[in-house]
Structures are given as C-alpha cells and as structure tokens.
Design an enzyme around this catalytic site. Sequence first.
Site, PDB file in Angstrom:
ATOM      1  N   SER A   8      34.668  22.446  13.751  1.00 48.74           N
ATOM      2  CA  SER A   8      33.977  23.590  14.067  1.00 48.74           C
ATOM      3  C   SER A   8      33.094  24.297  13.284  1.00 48.74           C
ATOM      4  CB  SER A   8      34.547  24.846  14.815  1.00 48.74           C
ATOM      5  OG  SER A   8      33.536  25.311  15.369  1.00 48.74           O
ATOM      6  N   HIS A  33      31.745  19.259  14.882  1.00 51.41           N
ATOM      7  CA  HIS A  33      31.958  20.206  16.292  1.00 51.41           C
ATOM      8  C   HIS A  33      30.924  21.436  16.516  1.00 51.41           C
ATOM      9  CE1 HIS A  33      34.525  21.605  19.645  1.00 51.41           C
ATOM     10  NE2 HIS A  33      34.238  22.764  19.373  1.00 51.41           N
ATOM     11  N   ASP A  35      29.760  24.903  18.574  1.00 47.40           N
ATOM     12  CA  ASP A  35      30.252  26.208  19.566  1.00 47.40           C
ATOM     13  C   ASP A  35      28.820  26.797  20.674  1.00 47.40           C
ATOM     14  OD1 ASP A  35      33.178  25.134  19.745  1.00 47.40           O
ATOM     15  OD2 ASP A  35      33.089  26.291  18.179  1.00 47.40           O
ATOM     16  N   MET A  37      28.112  29.612  22.991  1.00 46.48           N
ATOM     17  CA  MET A  37      28.284  30.385  23.400  1.00 46.48           C
ATOM     18  C   MET A  37      28.064  31.231  24.541  1.00 46.48           C
ATOM     19  SD  MET A  37      31.860  32.029  21.463  1.00 46.48           S
ATOM     20  CE  MET A  37      32.869  30.456  20.520  1.00 46.48           C
ATOM     21  N   HIS A  66      30.009  22.223  22.331  1.00 47.39           N
ATOM     22  CA  HIS A  66      30.985  22.465  23.395  1.00 47.39           C
ATOM     23  C   HIS A  66      30.599  23.852  23.949  1.00 47.39           C
ATOM     24  CE1 HIS A  66      34.951  24.169  23.455  1.00 47.39           C
ATOM     25  NE2 HIS A  66      34.895  24.402  24.459  1.00 47.39           N
ATOM     26  N   MET A  68      30.100  26.630  25.674  1.00 43.88           N
ATOM     27  CA  MET A  68      30.859  27.491  26.421  1.00 43.88           C
ATOM     28  C   MET A  68      30.142  28.525  27.351  1.00 43.88           C
ATOM     29  SD  MET A  68      33.915  28.237  23.603  1.00 43.88           S
ATOM     30  CE  MET A  68      32.839  27.298  22.386  1.00 43.88           C
ATOM     31  N   MET A 137      41.389  23.199  25.399  1.00 41.76           N
ATOM     32  CA  MET A 137      41.544  24.435  24.754  1.00 41.76           C
ATOM     33  C   MET A 137      43.064  24.629  24.352  1.00 41.76           C
ATOM     34  SD  MET A 137      38.136  24.545  24.281  1.00 41.76           S
ATOM     35  CE  MET A 137      38.430  26.663  23.085  1.00 41.76           C
ATOM     36  N   GLY A 142      36.439  31.532  22.451  1.00 40.28           N
ATOM     37  CA  GLY A 142      35.431  32.782  22.312  1.00 40.28           C
ATOM     38  C   GLY A 142      35.432  32.902  20.967  1.00 40.28           C
ATOM     39  N   GLY A 144      36.686  31.895  17.071  1.00 44.68           N
ATOM     40  CA  GLY A 144      37.814  31.382  15.337  1.00 44.68           C
ATOM     41  C   GLY A 144      38.715  31.749  15.331  1.00 44.68           C
ATOM     42  N   GLY A 145      39.715  31.041  14.629  1.00 39.72           N
ATOM     43  CA  GLY A 145      40.808  31.715  14.169  1.00 39.72           C
ATOM     44  C   GLY A 145      41.492  32.514  14.854  1.00 39.72           C
ATOM     45  N   ASP A 175      41.375  21.885  20.526  1.00 34.44           N
ATOM     46  CA  ASP A 175      39.969  22.862  20.420  1.00 34.44           C
ATOM     47  C   ASP A 175      40.569  23.804  20.345  1.00 34.44           C
ATOM     48  OD1 ASP A 175      37.936  24.136  19.592  1.00 34.44           O
ATOM     49  OD2 ASP A 175      36.916  23.638  20.627  1.00 34.44           O
ATOM     50  N   GLY A 176      40.995  24.085  19.125  1.00 32.07           N
ATOM     51  CA  GLY A 176      41.753  26.026  18.195  1.00 32.07           C
ATOM     52  C   GLY A 176      42.948  26.119  18.004  1.00 32.07           C
ATOM     53  N   GLY A 177      43.089  26.382  16.565  1.00 28.57           N
ATOM     54  CA  GLY A 177      44.125  26.603  15.721  1.00 28.57           C
ATOM     55  C   GLY A 177      44.595  25.260  15.599  1.00 28.57           C
ATOM     56  N   GLY A 197      37.995  24.630  12.466  1.00 32.44           N
ATOM     57  CA  GLY A 197      37.431  26.156  12.356  1.00 32.44           C
ATOM     58  C   GLY A 197      37.514  26.063  11.059  1.00 32.44           C
ATOM     59  N   SER A 198      38.760  27.178  11.346  1.00 30.06           N
ATOM     60  CA  SER A 198      38.583  28.578  10.210  1.00 30.06           C
ATOM     61  C   SER A 198      39.373  27.130   8.632  1.00 30.06           C
ATOM     62  CB  SER A 198      39.169  29.483  10.966  1.00 30.06           C
ATOM     63  OG  SER A 198      39.265  30.008  11.830  1.00 30.06           O
TER      64      SER A 198
HETATM   65  C1  DX5 Z   1      36.620  28.170  20.815  1.00 26.91           C
HETATM   66  C2  DX5 Z   1      35.390  27.389  19.817  1.00 26.91           C
HETATM   67  C3  DX5 Z   1      36.292  26.813  18.349  1.00 26.91           C
HETATM   68  C4  DX5 Z   1      36.533  27.364  17.145  1.00 26.91           C
HETATM   69  C5  DX5 Z   1      38.183  26.914  16.527  1.00 26.91           C
HETATM   70  O1  DX5 Z   1      36.201  29.065  21.302  1.00 26.91           O
HETATM   71  O2  DX5 Z   1      35.606  26.154  20.551  1.00 26.91           O
HETATM   72  O3  DX5 Z   1      35.887  25.094  18.319  1.00 26.91           O
HETATM   73  O4  DX5 Z   1      35.888  27.220  16.361  1.00 26.91           O
HETATM   74  O5  DX5 Z   1      38.289  27.432  16.052  1.00 26.91           O
HETATM   75  P1  DX5 Z   1      39.460  27.891  14.839  1.00 26.91           P
HETATM   76  O6  DX5 Z   1      40.092  26.198  14.647  1.00 26.91           O
HETATM   77  O7  DX5 Z   1      39.798  28.747  13.821  1.00 26.91           O
HETATM   78  O8  DX5 Z   1      40.747  28.240  15.931  1.00 26.91           O
HETATM   79 ZN    ZN Z   2      35.144  24.453  20.571  1.00 25.90          ZN
END
Ligand code: DX5
Ligand code: ZN
Length: 216
Positions: A8, A33, A35, A37, A66, A68, A137, A142, A144-145, A175-177, A197-198
């Site tokens: 991401s 990916h 994102d 928002m 993606h 949002m 999700m 909303g 990352g991290g 997606d996420g963590g 992402g992170s």
């Molecule tokens: C969160 C995003 C994710 C985010 C994931 O709203 O949809 O794609 O970038 O980030 P990590 O991998 O850091 O949780």
């Molecule tokens: Zn995403």
Amino acid sequence: MSHLIAPSLLASDFGNLQAECEMLNASSCDWYHVDVMDGVFVPNISFGTPVIKAMNKHTLKPLDVHLMIVDPDRYIKLFKDCGANVLTVHYEACTHLHRTLQAIKSEEMKAGVALNPHTPVELLEPLLEDIDLVCLMSVNPGFGGQKFIEKTYDKVRALKAMIVEKGCATKIEIDGGVTSDNARALVDAGADVLVAGSFVFKSSDPIQTIADLKNC
Ligand code: DX5
Ligand code: ZN
C-alpha cells in the site's frame, strides 16, 4: 497459484513517489495498492486521481485502487482513465451495489467490494458471482499502521467456504495490519491477496520484506 502481495503506497514517501514505484517495480510484489480517502467515508484524506495518474507513469504492474469514499459511482470512469485495473468500493458506501459492480465492469476493470470489520461476509452471498475481489478490512479504514483485528480469520474462513461452495473465482484480499507474523496464517485461512503498507515501507529493506511476505 501462490498468493499475491499488494504493497500500500499510503505508507510510502509521497515526496518521492517515482522512486517508490521504481522500487516496487524491481520487487516481487504483484499489484500496487492505492488508497483513496475522501475525509467523509473515513476520517482522513489521502490523494486523488491526479496523483494516481502521475504515479501510473512509473508503474509496471496492475493498480489495485481501494476507494474509501462516499458515492463512488460518480468517479468510476475517472479512475479507469487514471489507470486503475482493480476498482474496489465499500459495501457500506453503496446503496445499489449490484449496479455499481456492473458499472465498474463495463469500464473493463475488475470489481472489488471492501467490508469494514463490523460487516458480515454473509451479506455478499447474493452477489458473490459478480465480485472479482472481496477486500476484508482487518483494521478500521482510514489510517495505516494499525493493529490487525484477530476476528478477521473467522471472516476469511467463512468467505472462503462460500466461494468454494459456489465454485466462483472471487479472490479474498486482506487489508490492514498485515506482517510476517500473520501472513502465513491468513493464506492458510484462504487469503489470495495480502495488502501491506507500514510493514513494507517502514522496513529497512522493503524489497526483502516483500519477498518474505511472498514466500511466507
Ligand atoms: C487503511 C488502508 C490500508 C492501509 C494498510 O485504511 O486501506 O490499505 O494502507 O496499512 P497497514 O499495512 O500499515 O495497516
Ligand atoms: Zn486499502
């Protein structure tokens, strides 16, 4: 087929997007990916189509976008024009989801549906054959991290069982963590695509981190 990795770019250096894309081009990742928002559907604003268009000049692999955002139908053509290959909308943001999916497909993109952590996978049962990708999700969208929500495993298994029962080709994305601590277990539960992402961009060697996630 082995699982796909979709880093991401939300966690990348926005001041150096060309270099970040080139790094991903050289890595074993499968998709980018992206994102988007709007500050309404989620309490954060990221970037929009002009930035994606600029990014896409330096990418060699499919863009997994993606959204949002509220009312995504208004922007489907715009995202096609800036290079999206997979376009994912949120279940919670679509009043007429079937119509939205048809509109995405009519622009020759793969159609994805994202579910917030509180939304049951069973709600997708009537439309599963029409969905190319379900994005589960595993954090509240909303930011990352954030910390991975463990309940996601049950949702992956339940969704995978529905897909197998119907014999459809829908992919499951998480997606996420996502980190190397949960990647293998997610794939074993039925995940096809891991977004990270992170864990990728904050690591000291992102190319190696992507390879580790790919070979988990
Ligand atoms: C969160 C995003 C994710 C985010 C994931 O709203 O949809 O794609 O970038 O980030 P990590 O991998 O850091 O949780
Ligand atoms: Zn995403």
